[in-house]
Design an enzyme around this catalytic site. Structure first.
Site, mmCIF file in Angstrom:
data_model
loop_
_atom_site.group_PDB
_atom_site.id
_atom_site.type_symbol
_atom_site.label_atom_id
_atom_site.label_comp_id
_atom_site.label_asym_id
_atom_site.label_seq_id
_atom_site.Cartn_x
_atom_site.Cartn_y
_atom_site.Cartn_z
ATOM 1 N N CYS A 108 -32.050 6.689 -132.916
ATOM 2 C CA CYS A 108 -31.949 5.622 -131.900
ATOM 3 C C CYS A 108 -31.321 4.355 -132.469
ATOM 4 O O CYS A 108 -30.998 3.435 -131.712
ATOM 5 C CB CYS A 108 -33.316 5.304 -131.331
ATOM 6 S SG CYS A 108 -34.282 6.754 -130.931
ATOM 7 N N HIS A 132 -32.436 3.790 -122.277
ATOM 8 C CA HIS A 132 -32.299 4.103 -123.704
ATOM 9 C C HIS A 132 -31.341 5.285 -123.917
ATOM 10 O O HIS A 132 -31.780 6.402 -124.179
ATOM 11 C CB HIS A 132 -33.688 4.391 -124.283
ATOM 12 C CG HIS A 132 -33.700 4.663 -125.756
ATOM 13 N ND1 HIS A 132 -32.739 4.176 -126.628
ATOM 14 C CD2 HIS A 132 -34.564 5.380 -126.523
ATOM 15 C CE1 HIS A 132 -33.026 4.589 -127.865
ATOM 16 N NE2 HIS A 132 -34.110 5.317 -127.820
HETATM 17 C C1 COA Z 1 -41.835 9.724 -119.282
HETATM 18 C C2 COA Z 1 -41.077 11.014 -119.081
HETATM 19 C C3 COA Z 1 -41.880 12.179 -119.693
HETATM 20 C C4 COA Z 1 -40.912 11.238 -117.570
HETATM 21 O O1 COA Z 1 -40.185 12.431 -117.395
HETATM 22 P P1 COA Z 1 -40.393 13.346 -116.075
HETATM 23 O O2 COA Z 1 -41.839 13.450 -115.780
HETATM 24 O O3 COA Z 1 -39.623 14.601 -116.261
HETATM 25 O O4 COA Z 1 -39.766 12.444 -114.966
HETATM 26 P P2 COA Z 1 -38.590 12.844 -113.978
HETATM 27 O O5 COA Z 1 -37.295 12.779 -114.709
HETATM 28 O O6 COA Z 1 -38.937 14.134 -113.265
HETATM 29 O O7 COA Z 1 -38.630 11.658 -112.937
HETATM 30 C C5 COA Z 1 -39.691 11.529 -111.985
HETATM 31 C C6 COA Z 1 -39.666 10.121 -111.441
HETATM 32 O O8 COA Z 1 -40.124 9.201 -112.444
HETATM 33 C C7 COA Z 1 -39.090 8.261 -112.760
HETATM 34 N N1 COA Z 1 -39.119 8.096 -114.209
HETATM 35 C C8 COA Z 1 -38.804 8.997 -115.157
HETATM 36 N N2 COA Z 1 -38.998 8.469 -116.380
HETATM 37 C C9 COA Z 1 -39.434 7.203 -116.176
HETATM 38 C C10 COA Z 1 -39.781 6.166 -117.056
HETATM 39 N N3 COA Z 1 -39.717 6.341 -118.368
HETATM 40 N N4 COA Z 1 -40.190 4.992 -116.531
HETATM 41 C C11 COA Z 1 -40.254 4.824 -115.192
HETATM 42 N N5 COA Z 1 -39.922 5.788 -114.299
HETATM 43 C C12 COA Z 1 -39.520 6.964 -114.806
HETATM 44 C C13 COA Z 1 -37.809 8.895 -112.279
HETATM 45 O O9 COA Z 1 -36.853 7.924 -111.948
HETATM 46 C C14 COA Z 1 -38.269 9.646 -111.066
HETATM 47 O O10 COA Z 1 -38.435 8.731 -109.995
HETATM 48 P P3 COA Z 1 -38.106 9.147 -108.472
HETATM 49 O O11 COA Z 1 -39.070 10.284 -108.164
HETATM 50 O O12 COA Z 1 -38.364 7.901 -107.698
HETATM 51 O O13 COA Z 1 -36.684 9.606 -108.498
HETATM 52 C C15 COA Z 1 -39.660 10.930 -119.739
HETATM 53 O O14 COA Z 1 -38.937 9.878 -119.146
HETATM 54 C C16 COA Z 1 -39.746 10.706 -121.237
HETATM 55 O O15 COA Z 1 -40.084 11.608 -122.002
HETATM 56 N N6 COA Z 1 -39.405 9.503 -121.728
HETATM 57 C C17 COA Z 1 -39.398 9.205 -123.166
HETATM 58 C C18 COA Z 1 -38.026 9.510 -123.751
HETATM 59 C C19 COA Z 1 -38.054 9.413 -125.244
HETATM 60 O O16 COA Z 1 -38.941 9.916 -125.898
HETATM 61 N N7 COA Z 1 -37.049 8.762 -125.842
HETATM 62 C C20 COA Z 1 -36.998 8.571 -127.269
HETATM 63 C C21 COA Z 1 -37.821 7.419 -127.662
HETATM 64 S S1 COA Z 1 -38.002 7.257 -129.393
#
Ligand code: COA
Length: 384
Positions: free
Chosen positions: A83, A332
């Site tokens: 990152c 990100h």
């Molecule tokens: C949090 C997380 C698990 C959610 O994934 P998910 O459950 O598959 O979510 P989806 O992609 O199916 O999205 C579902 C809904 O939540 C929203 N959403 C997804 N991630 C979100 C987040 N991080 N914050 C806010 N909303 C989020 C989407 O926009 C979607 O909204 P909608 O229904 O209004 O369209 C995923 O975003 C994640 O793993 N984030 C961390 C990424 C990471 O680890 N990066 C590296 C960091 S070191």
């Protein structure tokens, strides 16, 4: 060392890109060079950050960006540092320009992951952790940062409202950023009602998976005396590393590489944390913003979460943090994130930040972490 400036910047919107990472990288590169008032042939070296190009069947982005710019004979380097890839690329550009090896250098970060489902993306991202000790045993980044959040909560008794205040602030800032992934405010209740992802981290504690590309041009004022925009003087460009696996760290109440990079940066800039006007810090999870604010020396250990709840880090607070919306809400796109932070600082200094403008733009700090801190960059910028 020569004085070194950031003289141009450009970014896509973060979120979902219709183009490939290569196409987006080339587009922002052209825009940043134009913003700097330069021609591509005036660039001596390009540094292109990208982590997940292989999922698009495309590695080695550096020369391809140069091909697109019409400067195929110019040297390039493709940089991967999880990152923190594009802040590592910025550090390389700084070293080249400050050291006299280039007069103008281009830094680009680009990522596209929206073609991957959440499980697949989570798996690819986890390759940035220590595979035999963490990833192979099921660790993911939400899980690893939940471990850090759990350790911090046990020591300092943080409440969900404290972490929630960070999510609410960063969403409010992103709602004023047309390039942000999420452009909606959330309430504390929305945060509290959101599903648990990896206890104690909820949905709104996490950054999303984003596509995006960002670019900045770094140049020596010796050759680029009158850029059309207000340049950022690079007062410090510092990097540090740390033991990668959390299990091998002596403590989990901060990231050692953040602390080291910050100490080096403040020494280089001959500045103190209290002289920073605003900061873009690495908030891949809300707990990461807390740790960053303490590791960077803005607040004593154990107090940053409370300061966030009290509004100290809001846009109109004493130390505005992540006016862009941060990784949490601006998004990100891994290898584009570090360059994106510098684009935000450039926009703020040049009066292009609209409704999310901060009052004091004399000095700013950018903090960008690779994974759980195996690598980290801290840059400090000032107005001329
Ligand atoms: C949090 C997380 C698990 C959610 O994934 P998910 O459950 O598959 O979510 P989806 O992609 O199916 O999205 C579902 C809904 O939540 C929203 N959403 C997804 N991630 C979100 C987040 N991080 N914050 C806010 N909303 C989020 C989407 O926009 C979607 O909204 P909608 O229904 O209004 O369209 C995923 O975003 C994640 O793993 N984030 C961390 C990424 C990471 O680890 N990066 C590296 C960091 S070191």
């Amino acid at each position: 060392m020569r004085e070194t400036w950031v003289v141009g910047a450009a970014s896509t919107r973060f979120g979902r890109l219709a183009e490939t990472a290569r196409e987006a990288a080339t587009r922002v590169a052209i825009e940043a060079i134009r913003d700097a008032g330069l021609e591509p042939r005036q660039i001596d070296h390009t540094f292109v950050a990208n982590c997940f190009g292989l999922t698009e069947h495309q590695g080695h982005l550096g020369p391809l960006v140069n091909n697109g710019l019409g400067i195929p004979d110019v040297p390039s380097m493709t940089v991967e540092s999880a990152c923190s890839s594009s802040s590592a690329a910025l550090h390389e550009a700084f070293v080249h320009v400050a050291g006299g090896f280039a007069d103008a250098a281009l830094v680009v970060g680009a990522e596209r992951v929206s073609h991957l489902d959440t499980v697949t993306a989570t798996g690819f991202f986890a390759f940035g952790a220590d595979y035999p000790f963490e990833t192979r045993n099921g660790a993911t980044f939400p899980g690893l940062y939940a471990t850090l959040a759990g350790a911090y909560r046990a020591e300092f008794r943080t409440t969900p409202e404290m972490l929630g205040a960070i999510a609410v602030k960063n969403h409010a800032n992103a709602a004023r950023n047309p390039n942000a992934h999420f452009q909606k405010e959330i309430s504390l209740q929305t945060y509290l009602d959101s599903p648990m992802v990896a206890s104690p981290l909820r949905l709104y504690d996490c950054c999303p998976f984003s596509d995006g590309a960002a670019a900045v041009v770094v140049a020596s004022p010796e050759v680029h005396r009158r850029p059309p925009t207000e340049p950022l003087v690079v007062r410090a460009s510092a990097r540090a590393g740390a033991v990668t696996a959390l299990q091998d760290r002596s403590e989990l109440l901060g990231l050692p590489s953040s602390r080291l990079a910050a100490a080096k940066a403040f020494r280089q800039a001959r500045m103190e944390p209290r002289s920073i006007g605003f900061a873009e810090v690495h908030d891949c999870f809300t707990i990461a913003e807390v740790l960053a604010l303490e590791d960077l020396g803005f607040f004593p250990r154990g107090t940053a979460a409370r300061e966030s709840l009290e509004g100290t880090t809001a846009r109109d607070g004493k130390l505005p943090v992540n006016p862009s919306g941060g990784l949490k809400a601006k998004g990100h796109p891994v290898a584009a994130t570090g360059a994106g932070q510098v684009v935000e600082i450039f926009e703020q200094v040049n009066g292009r930040a609209g409704g999310r403008s901060v009052p004091n733009t004399q000095t700013a700090l950018a903090h960008n972490v690779g994974a759980t801190g195996g690598s980290c960059s801290v840059h400090i910028f000032a107005r001329r």
